[in-house]
Design an enzyme around this catalytic site. Sequence first.
Site: not given
Length: 426
Positions: A64, A307, A62, A234
Amino acid sequence: MLIRFKGAHIVDPGNINEQKDLLVKDGLVHALLDPGAADPEPGIDTVDVTGMLLVPGLIDLHVHLREPGHEYKETIQTGLMAAAKGGFTAVCPMPNTSPVNDNAQVTRFILDRAKAAGLSRVYPVGAITLGLKGETLAEYGEMKQAGMVAITDDGRPVENARVMRRAMEYATGLGLPVMSHSEDLSLARDGAMNEGSFATRIGIKGIPNAAESIMVMREIAIAELTHARVHIAHVSCEESVDAIRHGKQRGVQVTCETAPHYFTLTDKAVGDYDTHAKMNPPLRSEADRLAVIKGLQDGTIDCIATDHAPHSPLEKAVEFDQAAFGIIGLETSLVLSLKLVQDELLSMETLVEKMSRNPARFLGLDNRLIPGNPADITVIDPDRVHVIDPETFVSKSRNTPFAGIEVKGEVLLTMVEGRIIYQREI
């Protein structure tokens, strides 16, 4: 090319947990040798890693990476540099880019950029719905052919249960897992931190645990109905951990992840309106933090992800209510997670399961350190004490709540398919 890693304690769950030498040849694990054994053939380069831990490469499900569209926060190149420095040999970027990764063209773009970077492996996650709007399903088949490995609308929930049911049915037919950003916006909207006494005292609108756990329960129910594989992203609160535990006991194909900030910090970290402690879901109570640790201990929580969510200083240097949600984590995840081992809350073998073996299983990979498998390796210095300093990050962003914290342990070397992609300066 032949490389011998000499003197490390190898921790490979279910395979080996002892001191061995590892031989790498032509990008693959070639052999495991007893300490002191003679080189099996000439021309071997020796890397002395005495006293270090050697584990299968870490995998982050996970992240970004922000490219395409938000390169001022992070690029695929800088994000993968951060991944390599953090010990990650593979990452899964979320689809909330601009344009959204909801078609094969964007998937291929991400993979082409990753190949050009030549660092950690990239397994793109595609969108559940076109434009992340929660309405029309994306074309999963075409994206899968292009290299997409799972679907999610992460950053936003799929509010319509019927749309989520259709997505799970479609994904199941293609053998794809569905990753859920579990958030009930009718409960969470306008909230900026955990709902509780601390939020009340400092005058910030809160987000209750129920905003997460209600959607977790819904996703488990739909997965049970459709026989789909669902992965809860998450996980932050006790009620969600309990719901996932009960779902697993019923035989539902549910897996989940948490992130280091949820077992390291509580909502008190917001302190004097520190926007670097603002993320979604928010930091929760001490009871929730302990519940997350218990979930890691008993196997309810399968994976530790980051995350990793880079933001520019301008997006954080504003009023708390207006600040962007999210923190970066690729360069701090392992060292923070090692604290669980140091505090005897998890064994090192269990930690490697959460950060390497179980994420590999999720992706359908065999990353055991056995002859013939790719040499994706992380070498860890377990004793190096240092202070987290964002100015040393290779990520484009600096938005971390862990600045100034003393930690023990650091990545010494990261290898992908026999190539050293990161090595700490000594």
